[in-house]
Design a protein around this motif. Sequence first.
Motif, short mmCIF file in Angstrom:
data_model
loop_
_atom_site.label_atom_id
_atom_site.label_comp_id
_atom_site.label_asym_id
_atom_site.label_seq_id
_atom_site.Cartn_x
_atom_site.Cartn_y
_atom_site.Cartn_z
N ASN A 1 -2.26 -4.28 12.80
CA ASN A 1 -1.14 -3.42 12.43
C ASN A 1 -1.67 -2.04 12.08
O ASN A 1 -2.15 -1.81 10.97
CB ASN A 1 -0.40 -4.03 11.24
N ALA A 2 -1.56 -1.13 13.03
CA ALA A 2 -2.10 0.22 12.82
C ALA A 2 -1.37 0.96 11.71
O ALA A 2 -1.95 1.85 11.07
CB ALA A 2 -2.02 1.02 14.13
N ASP A 3 -0.13 0.59 11.45
CA ASP A 3 0.61 1.26 10.39
C ASP A 3 0.08 0.89 9.01
O ASP A 3 0.23 1.65 8.05
CB ASP A 3 2.11 0.91 10.46
N ASN A 4 -0.52 -0.30 8.89
CA ASN A 4 -1.04 -0.75 7.60
C ASN A 4 -2.53 -0.49 7.43
O ASN A 4 -2.98 -0.19 6.32
CB ASN A 4 -0.78 -2.25 7.42
N ASN A 5 -3.30 -0.62 8.51
CA ASN A 5 -4.75 -0.54 8.39
C ASN A 5 -5.19 0.79 7.79
O ASN A 5 -4.83 1.87 8.26
CB ASN A 5 -5.42 -0.73 9.75
N GLY A 6 -5.97 0.69 6.70
CA GLY A 6 -6.43 1.90 6.02
C GLY A 6 -5.40 2.51 5.09
O GLY A 6 -5.68 3.54 4.47
N ARG A 7 -4.22 1.93 5.00
CA ARG A 7 -3.20 2.43 4.08
C ARG A 7 -3.20 1.61 2.79
O ARG A 7 -3.89 0.60 2.68
CB ARG A 7 -1.81 2.37 4.74
N TRP A 8 -2.37 2.01 1.85
CA TRP A 8 -2.36 1.36 0.54
C TRP A 8 -1.13 0.48 0.38
O TRP A 8 -0.07 0.74 0.94
CB TRP A 8 -2.36 2.39 -0.58
N ASP A 9 -1.29 -0.54 -0.44
CA ASP A 9 -0.21 -1.47 -0.75
C ASP A 9 -0.14 -1.59 -2.27
O ASP A 9 -1.14 -1.38 -2.97
CB ASP A 9 -0.52 -2.83 -0.12
N SER A 10 1.01 -1.92 -2.80
CA SER A 10 1.14 -2.18 -4.23
C SER A 10 1.31 -3.67 -4.45
O SER A 10 2.07 -4.33 -3.74
CB SER A 10 2.34 -1.42 -4.82
N ARG A 11 0.58 -4.20 -5.40
CA ARG A 11 0.59 -5.63 -5.68
C ARG A 11 0.70 -5.87 -7.19
O ARG A 11 0.37 -5.00 -8.00
CB ARG A 11 -0.70 -6.28 -5.20
N THR A 12 1.11 -7.10 -7.54
CA THR A 12 1.03 -7.52 -8.94
C THR A 12 -0.44 -7.58 -9.32
O THR A 12 -1.25 -8.16 -8.59
CB THR A 12 1.68 -8.91 -9.12
N CYS A 13 -0.79 -7.01 -10.44
CA CYS A 13 -2.20 -6.82 -10.80
C CYS A 13 -2.95 -8.13 -11.01
O CYS A 13 -4.19 -8.15 -10.97
CB CYS A 13 -2.31 -5.96 -12.05
#
Length: 356
Positions: free
Chosen positions: A277-289
């Motif tokens: 998934n080029a849209d996700n690779n190298g991008r950031w995500d938010s998760r429950t810590c």
Amino acid sequence: MKEFDTTFGLRKSPLTPISTSQWIILSILFLMARQGSGQICNTPNWREYGNKQYLLVSNIGRTWNDAKDYCRSQGGDLAVITSHEQNSFLNTYTLKRTSGYFYWIGLSDIDGDGGYTWVNNTPSGFSNLRPQGEQGGCVRLTTTHSGQWEGSDCAISRVHICQRDSDPRCSWHQYGQSFYRFMGDGRSFDSAQTECANIGGRLAVIRSTEINTFLESFLTPALSSPHCYWIGLSRSSDSEPFSWNDGINLNDSQWAPGEPLSSTERSCGCLWSDGNNADNNGRWDSRTCGDTLPYICERPQIPLDGKWIEIAAVNDVQYYFSTFSSNYFTANEYCQQIGGHLAQMKTSTIYVSYFT
């Protein structure tokens, strides 16, 4: 603002003896040369040297063939030793773990043609077979003879050394004034932050597109499933802005589409590795810590109390003397922290007098 803690066929005989005059053991000072790496990677019990990882299986004995099969089940093979430096590293490592043991390595005359060959058919003239040593169809590394090799009956159960290619993310990589390392053991955000601090750093702070692109270059597109690596970014709730672990609020962001998600709980940021998934690779995500994820540590280049020395006889290599004593493993780790590795004295034209 929080401070960044800086604190390897061979014939069985005849053999050419290895010259020891080319190797210098410095018991008080140790040398370092820029280029290379050596450290414990994030995969448990595997130790990294050069571009390989090694696993000393010293808790269970296997026949040579069974040992080979076991190593292959771990993604590698029995160790293939191609240099004096590599053999010395493994000998030091085996002595650290056990005493008086004989370790199977990947050298054998399993086909009975009278010549030893490596499991992967790697060509090399390097041999450390011990003159007058025991004979047999398979070869063992002996801790009782300074890491020399001997033949042995392949059907005997022995401890063994596995070897596999290392993941480049397991090493520290420099960008600017910081070093970065991908850590593969899953932890919560806070636990990852603590582990990074334990090795003199913090979770990675990505303040620019350039740093993000640098870290993205180490992500493996062929991973069987996407991974997200904790970075030093968090917020207490939706009502608070995301900030880095040094207290500075986020300005330049690299969020994946649709991120960050709304949450009434504390949220933490991670860097996506997703080759599908080029849209996700190298991008950031938010998760429950509290999620369990791999993570990226960052630490500064350790300030030196001396200087790197260049030698005319050796091109493109610099050397540095430490001012303190240390065991091999701590010394190797320290050398990498300052952008080098323990020196390899490959030529008799280099003498300690160059440095004194």
